[in-house]
Design a protein around this motif. Sequence first.
Motif, short mmCIF file in Angstrom:
data_model
loop_
_atom_site.label_atom_id
_atom_site.label_comp_id
_atom_site.label_asym_id
_atom_site.label_seq_id
_atom_site.Cartn_x
_atom_site.Cartn_y
_atom_site.Cartn_z
N ARG A 129 48.12 52.25 31.82
CA ARG A 129 48.31 51.07 30.98
C ARG A 129 48.92 49.91 31.75
O ARG A 129 48.45 48.77 31.67
N PRO A 161 41.88 44.72 37.26
CA PRO A 161 42.55 44.63 35.97
C PRO A 161 43.96 44.05 36.09
O PRO A 161 44.61 44.18 37.13
N ASP A 162 44.40 43.37 35.04
CA ASP A 162 45.74 42.78 35.03
C ASP A 162 46.79 43.84 35.35
O ASP A 162 46.81 44.92 34.77
N LEU A 205 38.35 48.16 39.94
CA LEU A 205 37.87 47.08 39.09
C LEU A 205 37.68 47.54 37.65
O LEU A 205 37.53 48.73 37.37
N SER A 206 37.64 46.56 36.75
CA SER A 206 37.38 46.81 35.34
C SER A 206 35.89 46.76 35.07
O SER A 206 35.20 45.84 35.52
N THR A 207 35.37 47.72 34.32
CA THR A 207 33.95 47.71 33.98
C THR A 207 33.63 46.62 32.97
O THR A 207 32.48 46.20 32.85
N GLY A 229 36.72 52.61 31.48
CA GLY A 229 37.06 51.22 31.73
C GLY A 229 37.35 50.85 33.16
O GLY A 229 37.68 49.68 33.44
N LEU A 230 37.25 51.78 34.12
CA LEU A 230 37.59 51.48 35.51
C LEU A 230 36.56 52.06 36.48
O LEU A 230 35.92 53.07 36.19
N ARG A 266 36.52 42.46 37.40
CA ARG A 266 37.70 41.97 38.12
C ARG A 266 38.76 43.06 38.23
O ARG A 266 38.73 44.04 37.48
N PHE A 316 49.60 50.03 35.28
CA PHE A 316 49.20 50.11 36.68
C PHE A 316 50.40 50.17 37.62
O PHE A 316 50.29 49.92 38.81
N HIS A 369 30.93 40.34 40.31
CA HIS A 369 32.14 40.41 41.12
C HIS A 369 31.92 39.63 42.40
O HIS A 369 30.98 39.90 43.16
N THR A 404 34.98 43.49 32.97
CA THR A 404 35.03 42.14 33.54
C THR A 404 34.57 42.05 34.99
O THR A 404 34.27 40.96 35.46
#
Length: 438
Positions: free
Chosen positions: A360, A314-315, A306-308, A286-287, A312, A362, A270, A310
């Motif tokens: 899902r 999350p979208d 953040l996403s675990t 996932g977060l 980043r 956000f 990151h 990526t």
Amino acid sequence: MARVARLVMPVGVALSLVAACGGGSGDDHGRTEKGRATKSSSPAPKADSYDPPLKFVSQGSTVVPGGTGDGPWSFRLEGVAVYAVSDAEVKAVSALDGTRLWSVKPQGEPTEHVTYSHGDKPGQPTLVTLDGRSAVLAAFPVTVPGAGTTPDRNVIELTALAADSGKRLWTTTVERPERQQEGNVILVGSDGTTAALKIGKDTDALTLGDPVTLGIALDTHKTVWTASGFAAKFIDDGVVVGLGDSNPDTSGDLSVQGLGLADGKKAWTHEAPKLNTARLDHAGSGLFTAEMNLGTVNDDDSAVLLSTATGRVPDGAASVELKGSLPHLSCWLDAQATIICDAWPGLEGGRRHVFALDARTFKELWSIEEGDSSRLLPSISSAWHGAVYGSTTNGPVILDARTGKDKATDPGITPSQVNAHAGLVEGRTGVEVYRATA
């Protein structure tokens, strides 16, 4: 960072981890020798279930957890049991009536003078499935006595215990890295195939380089990878998330990193310029949240979700409005469809607020802001199955995760962990578990 029973006595159940849990294997009734487990022969009470629980028994008393060591303890509420782990003992206690289920100490001699970073403690008890059986993993720092001219040697005793009885399924010795002969040992987690062990302290960019994280294969019991200068914090879906040196060759700044649990290879980094230190907390599947101290000219801090997978944002979550400068952020996934977040300012700027996001999309579902004349701002402790647990100056309260409206105004407690059977409350001096009653 991601649950009541009918009792003869109508009182709250305190986790008596001192008196209720002795030391000593699940099938060795009454024995207390080192490395074996003792377990209670008392009949288990009925486990009533509420999904989610909205009321808990109203009485209870804090008991300071004890054991063979004086260091810190970590706890996990799972089903109708509470598992507790320290450097020198693992215990299981009934969440229904506080009785001892079993207790296990290491086979080796606990290493003396194991110290932790400020606020650090043994990793939360790790439950995995091994050969179809639920097991608790534990990592103990132990010392192998020397003889003659051979000095004592510090190693790590990694063991798997049957979750229902404490019976030792297997035990192996993990060698410490050369520069980590005296550092603390934290079992970060496992996916049932590989376990991650962090050894040593971690603080900021000036001192990082001290910690080492190891990947241990659970089938061979061998160390399969080593990450020097990497301080693992938690694992999620095959990724180990932690802090690492962004440029080990030049002793550069820190970075938030994700490594593959199976092989230790870097999965992502990151990007955060001039990162001095960061607090990373698993929010749920996932977060995770990252509270980052940035050594920029303005000494800005920032907090992000953040996403675990990526590293980043999350979208869809990039548009989450944190309402000003809010460097502190804690989030909880309710294990269903909602993320609850508590954001608050540092010394100045921004207004503290609690808000909910759809897991899902956000999209923000609701928000309560500090200074709102119509509602008191709650402090959040946990979330589970559509219920948000917290407290205000009026006492404990439960909110509806999707609407933010009061769901229960007199639940009795503010649990930090909760399931269909009980709620766990951790304090500075101990821990209490309360049966759910509605």
